[in-house]
Write a protein that holds these residues in place. Structure first.
Motif, PDB file in Angstrom:
ATOM      1  N   ARG A 180      -3.827   2.187   6.861  1.00 30.76           N
ATOM      2  CA  ARG A 180      -3.329   0.864   6.106  1.00 30.76           C
ATOM      3  C   ARG A 180      -2.197   1.446   4.947  1.00 30.76           C
ATOM      4  O   ARG A 180      -1.878   0.721   4.145  1.00 30.76           O
ATOM      5  N   GLY A 181      -1.814   2.844   4.952  1.00 32.35           N
ATOM      6  CA  GLY A 181      -0.798   3.096   3.904  1.00 32.35           C
ATOM      7  C   GLY A 181      -1.237   3.652   2.609  1.00 32.35           C
ATOM      8  O   GLY A 181      -0.368   3.677   1.566  1.00 32.35           O
ATOM      9  N   TYR A 182      -2.461   3.829   2.424  1.00 30.02           N
ATOM     10  CA  TYR A 182      -3.002   4.367   1.441  1.00 30.02           C
ATOM     11  C   TYR A 182      -3.282   5.921   1.319  1.00 30.02           C
ATOM     12  O   TYR A 182      -3.272   6.436   2.190  1.00 30.02           O
ATOM     13  N   ASN A 183      -3.519   6.475  -0.011  1.00 25.28           N
ATOM     14  CA  ASN A 183      -4.054   7.764  -0.208  1.00 25.28           C
ATOM     15  C   ASN A 183      -5.620   7.674  -0.494  1.00 25.28           C
ATOM     16  O   ASN A 183      -5.745   7.046  -1.744  1.00 25.28           O
ATOM     17  N   PRO A 184      -6.449   7.916   0.223  1.00 27.31           N
ATOM     18  CA  PRO A 184      -7.769   7.747  -0.161  1.00 27.31           C
ATOM     19  C   PRO A 184      -8.194   8.737  -1.348  1.00 27.31           C
ATOM     20  O   PRO A 184      -9.389   8.387  -2.118  1.00 27.31           O
ATOM     21  N   GLY A 223      -8.190  -0.753   0.259  1.00 24.05           N
ATOM     22  CA  GLY A 223      -7.578  -2.088  -0.154  1.00 24.05           C
ATOM     23  C   GLY A 223      -7.932  -3.031   0.531  1.00 24.05           C
ATOM     24  O   GLY A 223      -7.244  -4.133   0.569  1.00 24.05           O
ATOM     25  N   LEU A 224      -9.300  -3.189   1.170  1.00 22.02           N
ATOM     26  CA  LEU A 224      -9.731  -4.092   2.000  1.00 22.02           C
ATOM     27  C   LEU A 224     -11.024  -4.752   1.369  1.00 22.02           C
ATOM     28  O   LEU A 224     -12.028  -4.048   1.348  1.00 22.02           O
ATOM     29  N   ALA A 270       1.043  -1.346   0.104  1.00 25.19           N
ATOM     30  CA  ALA A 270       0.085   0.009  -0.242  1.00 25.19           C
ATOM     31  C   ALA A 270       0.779   1.067  -0.046  1.00 25.19           C
ATOM     32  O   ALA A 270       0.554   2.245  -0.674  1.00 25.19           O
ATOM     33  N   GLU A 271       1.933   1.394   0.899  1.00 28.83           N
ATOM     34  CA  GLU A 271       2.780   2.411   0.874  1.00 28.83           C
ATOM     35  C   GLU A 271       3.463   2.554  -0.521  1.00 28.83           C
ATOM     36  O   GLU A 271       3.699   3.761  -0.950  1.00 28.83           O
ATOM     37  N   GLY A 273       2.946   6.173  -2.002  1.00 32.43           N
ATOM     38  CA  GLY A 273       3.858   7.108  -1.635  1.00 32.43           C
ATOM     39  C   GLY A 273       4.015   7.588  -0.021  1.00 32.43           C
ATOM     40  O   GLY A 273       3.749   6.485   0.719  1.00 32.43           O
ATOM     41  N   ALA A 274       4.581   8.525   0.268  1.00 34.60           N
ATOM     42  CA  ALA A 274       4.856   9.150   1.665  1.00 34.60           C
ATOM     43  C   ALA A 274       3.789   8.848   2.490  1.00 34.60           C
ATOM     44  O   ALA A 274       2.498   9.321   1.893  1.00 34.60           O
TER      45      ALA A 274
END
Length: 355
Positions: free
Chosen positions: A338-342, A243-244, A4-5, A9-10
Motif C-alpha cells: 500500500r506504499g507505506y514503511n511499516p 493506513g487501513l 502513502a508513498e 518515500g521510495a
C-alpha cells in the motif's frame, strides 16, 4: 504518487523491513524466554500461591492491552479468577485508589517507563495488591517497582510496530498460567510453542491477504475467547502499518449493530481456534458469506476460497499466538504493497508517555 508513498518515500522490499525481521525472530525469542525464565516462573508461582489472589487486574495500553485481553480469557477459564482491565487514568489523572487486597496486579509493558502504568502500579502496591510486571526492558522503572518481574527477553525492537514483543508477552502469560495450574495439557502446549511458531511463520498469508486488502478502506477483524485479543492486535496493526481502518469485534458481538454496514465485497478477517467458540464463529462466517463479504478465515478446515493456512492440531490456547505470527507477515507485506514503511508509521513513536 499516492499519499502513502509521499509519507513513506521510495518503495521498499517487504523482507527488508525491521518489522519482517523482528516478527520472524519470535520463535527464537519465545524459546529463549522459556529457558531464561525457568527459575523465575517457579519462584513467581510460589509467591502467587502464597498470596492466594481472589482476583486479577491487568494494566496496559496498546498491543500490551491486547495481550491483557488474552490473559483475561486464560485466567478466567483456567484459574477461575475474575479478571478486570484497569483504566490507567483512574490512577494517573484522577489519583483515585481502590481496595486491591488479595488482588494480583499484572502490568504489561515493553519499555516499562510509561508514566500512567507506573502510577497504576504504585497505587496498586499501596492498595494491597501483589504486582507482577511482564516487561521487555529489565532495568526499567516498572521492573524496579514491581514485586515480581518476568522479563520478556524479546531483545531490542526497533520497528515502531510491536511484533516479537507482543508474541513474547502472550507466551509469558501462557507460561505463567500453565505453570501455576500445573496443567499437563497446557504445559505441553507451551513446550511446543517455539517450534510451532516457526511453522506459523512459514504459513504465508501474503498472496490472499494483499489481494483482498490492497485497495480496502475499512474491514472487520473477528475473534472470540482466547482469540479476541489477537483480533484487537490485528486491527491495530492494520491501522498503524497499513493506513487501513479496521475494527475488532467479538464474534458474539458483531451482529449487534456493526453487521449493518457489511455488504458485497466488504473485507473480513476472522480468527478461530478449535474450542467451544468454533461452531458460533463458523455460523457467523456463513452470515458474512451470505452478504457477499470477502472473508479471510484463519482456522482449521476453513472452506476453500476463504481459508488461510494455520498450524494444524494446535491447542486452543496457543492457536491465536500462532495465527498472529502468520498475520504479522501479511501486515508487513500489505503495508509495503500500500506504499507505506511499516517500521516508521506516520505520527507514531515507539513509546507513548501518556499521563
Amino acid at each position: 504518487m499516492s499519499k502513502a508513498e509521499e509519507v513513506s518515500g521510495a518503495p521498499i522490499a517487504a523482507e527488508s523491513t525491521l518489522m519482517f525481521q523482528e516478527a520472524a525472530a519470535a520463535s527464537a525469542v519465545v524459546e529463549q524466554q522459556f529457558e531464561a525464565n525457568r527459575e523465575k516462573i517457579i519462584a513467581a508461582v510460589e509467591q502467587i500461591h502464597a498470596f492466594a489472589p481472589r482476583a486479577l487486574v491487568t494494566m496496559a495500553r496498546g498491543s500490551s492491552d491486547h495481550a491483557a485481553t488474552y490473559a483475561k480469557y486464560l485466567a478466567e477459564t483456567r484459574l477461575s479468577l475474575l479478571t478486570s482491565s484497569a483504566a490507567p487514568s483512574v490512577s494517573s489523572v484522577y489519583h483515585a485508589k481502590q481496595n486491591l487486597e488479595q488482588t494480583l496486579y499484572l502490568a504489561i509493558s515493553q519499555s516499562g517507563k510509561s508514566p500512567d502504568l507506573l502510577a497504576g502500579v504504585e497505587t496498586a502496591k499501596q492498595s494491597g495488591a501483589l504486582t507482577v510486571a511482564l516487561v521487555n526492558v529489565e532495568d526499567s522503572p516498572l521492573a524496579a517497582m514491581a514485586d515480581i518481574v518476568l522479563p520478556l527477553h524479546a531483545g531490542a525492537e526497533k520497528s515502531v510496530a510491536a511484533t516479537k514483543s507482543y508474541i513474547a508477552t502472550l507466551a509469558g502469560i501462557l507460561n505463567l498460567i500453565a505453570t501455576y495450574t500445573n496443567d499437563t495439557e497446557l504445559l505441553n502446549a507451551r513446550d511446543q510453542l517455539p517450534a510451532q511458531l516457526a511453522r506459523a511463520w512459514a504459513n504465508d498469508w501474503t498472496a490472499a491477504g494483499v489481494d483482498a486488502l490492497r485497495e480496502a478502506r475499512n474491514l472487520f477483524v473477528i475473534g472470540r475467547g482466547y482469540g479476541f485479543g489477537v483480533a484487537q492486535e490485528a486491527a491495530l496493526k492494520f491501522k498503524e502499518t497499513c493506513g487501513l481502518h479496521a475494527e475488532a469485534f467479538s464474534a458474539a458481538e458483531v451482529k449487534h449493530g456493526p453487521m449493518a454496514i457489511v455488504n458485497a465485497g466488504f473485507p473480513v478477517l476472522v480468527f478461530a481456534q478449535q474450542d467451544e467458540t468454533r461452531s458460533g464463529t463458523d455460523a457467523l462466517v456463513s452470515d458474512f458469506v451470505a452478504r457477499d463479504a470477502r472473508v479471510l478465515y484463519a482456522a482449521e478446515n476453513a472452506p476453500a476460497g476463504q481459508a488461510l493456512p494455520v498450524v494444524e492440531g494446535a491447542h486452543a490456547a496457543t492457536a491465536p499466538i500462532l495465527q498472529v505470527q502468520s498475520f504479522y507477515r501479511l501486515a508487513n507485506a500489505l503495508s509495503v504493497a500500500r506504499g507505506y514503511n511499516p517500521d516508521t508509521p506516520p505520527h507514531l513513536n515507539k513509546v507513548t508517555e501518556t499521563l
